[in-house]
Each structure stands twice: as structure tokens, then as C-alpha cells.
Design a protein around this motif. Sequence first.
Motif, PDB file in Angstrom:
ATOM      1  N   UNK A  92     -15.501 -46.347 -15.086  1.00  0.00           N
ATOM      2  CA  UNK A  92     -14.259 -45.625 -15.370  1.00  0.00           C
ATOM      3  C   UNK A  92     -13.424 -46.457 -16.342  1.00  0.00           C
ATOM      4  N   UNK A  93     -13.069 -45.855 -17.478  1.00  0.00           N
ATOM      5  CA  UNK A  93     -12.351 -46.578 -18.530  1.00  0.00           C
ATOM      6  C   UNK A  93     -10.937 -46.983 -18.106  1.00  0.00           C
ATOM      7  N   UNK A  94     -10.623 -48.302 -18.160  1.00  0.00           N
ATOM      8  CA  UNK A  94      -9.269 -48.752 -17.809  1.00  0.00           C
ATOM      9  C   UNK A  94      -8.233 -48.296 -18.833  1.00  0.00           C
TER      10      UNK A  94
ATOM     11  N   UNK B 165     -12.632 -42.862 -22.452  1.00  0.00           N
ATOM     12  CA  UNK B 165     -13.717 -42.670 -21.487  1.00  0.00           C
ATOM     13  C   UNK B 165     -14.988 -42.192 -22.200  1.00  0.00           C
ATOM     14  N   UNK B 166     -14.824 -41.327 -23.200  1.00  0.00           N
ATOM     15  CA  UNK B 166     -15.977 -40.864 -23.990  1.00  0.00           C
ATOM     16  C   UNK B 166     -16.583 -42.056 -24.738  1.00  0.00           C
ATOM     17  N   UNK B 167     -15.718 -42.853 -25.369  1.00  0.00           N
ATOM     18  CA  UNK B 167     -16.192 -44.009 -26.146  1.00  0.00           C
ATOM     19  C   UNK B 167     -16.905 -45.002 -25.235  1.00  0.00           C
ATOM     20  N   UNK B 168     -16.315 -45.284 -24.052  1.00  0.00           N
ATOM     21  CA  UNK B 168     -16.938 -46.218 -23.119  1.00  0.00           C
ATOM     22  C   UNK B 168     -18.307 -45.706 -22.668  1.00  0.00           C
TER      23      UNK B 168
ATOM     24  N   UNK C 159     -20.351 -43.616 -24.269  1.00  0.00           N
ATOM     25  CA  UNK C 159     -21.332 -43.676 -25.363  1.00  0.00           C
ATOM     26  C   UNK C 159     -21.787 -45.126 -25.577  1.00  0.00           C
ATOM     27  N   UNK C 160     -20.848 -46.045 -25.424  1.00  0.00           N
ATOM     28  CA  UNK C 160     -21.139 -47.462 -25.656  1.00  0.00           C
ATOM     29  C   UNK C 160     -22.052 -48.034 -24.562  1.00  0.00           C
TER      30      UNK C 160
ATOM     31  N   UNK D  71     -22.092 -35.686 -21.167  1.00  0.00           N
ATOM     32  CA  UNK D  71     -22.687 -37.013 -21.378  1.00  0.00           C
ATOM     33  C   UNK D  71     -23.173 -37.602 -20.056  1.00  0.00           C
ATOM     34  N   UNK D  72     -22.368 -37.400 -18.994  1.00  0.00           N
ATOM     35  CA  UNK D  72     -22.725 -37.960 -17.687  1.00  0.00           C
ATOM     36  C   UNK D  72     -24.100 -37.452 -17.245  1.00  0.00           C
ATOM     37  N   UNK D  73     -24.326 -36.150 -17.394  1.00  0.00           N
ATOM     38  CA  UNK D  73     -25.589 -35.592 -16.932  1.00  0.00           C
ATOM     39  C   UNK D  73     -26.716 -35.870 -17.912  1.00  0.00           C
ATOM     40  N   UNK D  74     -26.370 -35.981 -19.192  1.00  0.00           N
ATOM     41  CA  UNK D  74     -27.365 -36.353 -20.202  1.00  0.00           C
ATOM     42  C   UNK D  74     -27.928 -37.740 -19.891  1.00  0.00           C
TER      43      UNK D  74
END
Lengths: 87, 87
Positions: free
Chosen positions: A34-36, B21-24, B26-27, B78-81
Amino acid sequence: MGWSIIGTIAALCTTVGFIPQIIRGIRTKELNDVSPIMLSLLLLGCSMWLVYGLHLRDIIIVLANGFTLSFVSTIFSLRFLYKYRGK
Amino acid sequence: MGWSIIGTIAALCTTVGFIPQIIRGIRTKELNDVSPIMLSLLLLGCSMWLVYGLHLRDIIIVLANGFTLSFVSTIFSLRFLYKYRGK
């Protein structure tokens, strides 16, 4: 009346929605994904929504953001507790 | 004018907040700790906020929830991917 029900259900979902994240965190003791930065921005945003809702005198916005603020604070605290104090 | 600025900053925070959260995700290619029940409730809630905002003719609520809906959908996908298709 119908519209206030839609607004109330909307507010309930985006507020109560954070509870499953708290439960999952407590259960798995893992919140590292979970992103801070997300949590920080949500805390800031909810605080300002709360103020905006008070200005609009919209009880739905005020209650929703008051509760969301407390739930997101809990997730934020648990995340750092599990990360630095161990599990 | 001052109040609409507060509302706009609030909306920006709780909307743009999902981008880190999207960036984290993907990273790290890891979103397993993010609760799928939370994401589902946020999707439902944002959809209804969007409808409620259209009714109130409040452009801030409409834009904020439109963008949040697309960001949360991205996190959900993304989570399910990552979970089922591998990384």
C-alpha cells in the motif's frame, strides 16, 4: 429523498470501503504494497473535504470524510507499525 | 472563490492520491496487500458519487469521481493481472 439515498450509499461505500483494508492488514500483518504517498494524499484530501463539507453544510460529505479520515489514519499507522516494529 | 479553491485542492488530493499506488504497483509488480474488497467498494462508491455529483451539478464532485474511478479501476486490473498472469 431518492437522491439523498444515492448520496448516502455512495458515501457509505467510499467510507466503509477502507475497513476491509484494515481487516486484511491486521490479518496478514502486511501493508507494504500500500503506497504511503497515496495514504498521505488521502489524509490531506479528506481533511480538506471535511472543511469543504462543513462550509456546504452537507452532512453526508462531513460524516463520510470524518470516518474515512479515521480509517485511513488507522491503515497509515498499521503500515508503519508492521514495517518498523515487526509483526 | 476561496472555498472553491479548498474544494478543488481536496478533490485533487483524493483523486491524484491513487496515482502513487498505480506507480508503486507497476514498479514493484506487487499489489497483493491491497484489499480487493476495498477496491470493489471504492469502484461502486465512486460510481454513485459521480451520479450524485451530476444531480447536485457540482463539477468538482463529478470530475474528482470520474478520475478516481479510472485510477481505482487501473489498480484493480493491475492487481489481478499481477496475481494471475504472473509478473
